[in-house]
Write an enzyme that holds these catalytic residues in place. Structure first.
Site, PDB file in Angstrom:
ATOM      1  N   LYS A  13       0.841  -1.204   0.000  1.00 21.14           N
ATOM      2  CA  LYS A  13       0.000   0.000   0.000  1.00 21.14           C
ATOM      3  C   LYS A  13       0.875   1.253   0.000  1.00 21.14           C
ATOM      4  O   LYS A  13       2.083   1.189   0.229  1.00 21.14           O
ATOM      5  CB  LYS A  13      -0.907  -0.006   1.236  1.00 21.14           C
TER       6      LYS A  13
ATOM      7  N   TYR B  90      12.790  31.696   4.885  1.00 20.00           N
ATOM      8  CA  TYR B  90      11.541  32.350   5.267  1.00 20.00           C
ATOM      9  C   TYR B  90      11.507  32.696   6.753  1.00 20.00           C
ATOM     10  O   TYR B  90      11.958  31.917   7.597  1.00 20.00           O
ATOM     11  CB  TYR B  90      10.348  31.451   4.944  1.00 20.00           C
TER      12      TYR B  90
END
Length: 367
Positions: A38, A264
């Protein structure tokens, strides 16, 4: 390291084979092996992994959702595929592609029986999920009578297997709890077999269960993280090989003066002369902001380079003041020499999360 020239995720199929053979060595010869593929095979390449596993003779695959199973079938995979968390809206597609559902609640059982009747199915294989303590999905022990009554005089479906899931198989402090789960599962199996008149095969163990509770391997085991190189313990990690290696390059090098900031919000402020390298990957690639500001690190020329400032969408900056490197040099984020588990632990998370978070925009290279 091989030259990559960009950010890539290398998938080592020989490491996968090694891990499979190691885990198989823990089992009885007759015990079936289910490979969990998965989430793009834990963030790697679901089709490449499944094809390799099929060539090695794996008995079953497991996916979370029907769409994942469909992708495998369309890629030519013929091995049985269990869908762990199917939804009624996908039942027709599940049947079309001959996937086997895990039925985990009265609603799901009734809905699948309805679809099976409409499709005029006969003895369609299903797995019944029982909750023995994880409290996530599954019927209760007390639902055995309900399940058997729903199947009385019905031949649209047949229970090919029953399953459960250990809640803390990697934790030795929870052995008593795990032993209790195993006892409950055995009790459920006996009761259901008596009511059905036949014996579905059983599977309960995950990777840590294979290693720590071999007495509960029953007729099949399920392995996910172990196949990809992680055994949930330092000891077992030494016996396994990471399948995925995340590599990138240095895009640009900057000389930073005292008092200058990086990134940032000016999250990093230099107290002295520093050298930084900018790398082309960021939180859009799965390297979350939690790895920034000195928590996470990468390896350049075999040395640790801490991530400084805030992680950007497509870039991270690392401190290379003490590393002799140039633009274009390769960078190891995680892999053989710096495990995903070690990388993840720097931000107080686990290997599963960083592996499955790696963006599909990153190029996969099959080795």
């Amino acid at each position: 390291m091989d030259k990559v020239g960009e950010t890539v995720l290398e998938i080592d199929l020989e490491a996968l084979a090694h891990n499979y053979n190691y885990l198989k060595s823990k089992l009885l010869p007759k015990t079936k092996f289910l490979a969990v593929v998965k989430a793009f095979a834990y963030g790697s390449d679901m089709v490449a992994i499944a094809k390799k596993m099929e060539s090695l003779g794996v008995d079953y695959f497991a996916v979370a959702y029907v769409r994942e199973g469909v992708l495998l079938r369309e890629a030519g995979i013929v091995t049985p595929i269990l869908v762990l968390h199917p939804q009624p809206v996908n039942f027709e597609q599940l049947i079309t592609y001959q996937l086997e559902p895990s039925l985990y609640s009265p609603k799901i059982l009734v809905e699948f029986l309805k679809t099976a009747r409409e499709k005029k199915l006969k003895n369609y294989p299903v797995h019944i999920k029982f909750n023995t303590g994880l409290n996530r999905l599954g019927f209760w022990e007390t639902d055995v009578d309900y399940i058997s009554k729903q199947l009385d005089n019905r031949d649209e479906i047949k229970i090919t297997a029953i399953l459960s899931h250990l809640a803390a198989s990697e934790d030795p402090d929870e052995k008593e709890f795990s032993d209790t789960q195993i006892k409950i599962f055995k009790k459920i199996s006996v009761a259901l077999n008596e009511r059905l008149g036949y014996s579905p095969f059983r599977h309960m163990l995950n990777t840590s269960g294979i290693i720590n509770y071999p007495e509960a391997q029953f007729e099949m085991v399920r392995s996910g993280i172990g196949l990809y190189g992680y055994g949930n313990s330092a000891i077992e990690d030494k016996n396994l090989k990471p399948v995925a290696q995340l590599k990138t390059i240095i895009s640009q090098i900057h000389k930073i003066e005292p008092g200058e900031t990086v990134g940032y919000n000016r999250a990093f402020s230099s107290e002295g002369y520093r050298t930084t390298a900018t790398l082309p990957l960021g939180h859009a690639d799965g390297i979350g902001r939690q790895y920034g500001n000195g928590k996470g690190y990468v390896h350049i020329k075999g040395k640790k380079a801490p991530i400084i400032g805030n992680v950007c969408m497509d870039m991270i900056m690392v401190d290379v003041t003490e590393i002799d490197c140039v633009e274009g040099d390769e960078v190891l984020v995680f892999g053989q020499d710096n495990s995903a588990d070690a990388f993840a632990s720097s931000a107080q998370t686990i290997s599963y999360e960083i592996l499955t978070a790696i963006s599909q925009r990153i190029k996969r290279i099959i080795r």
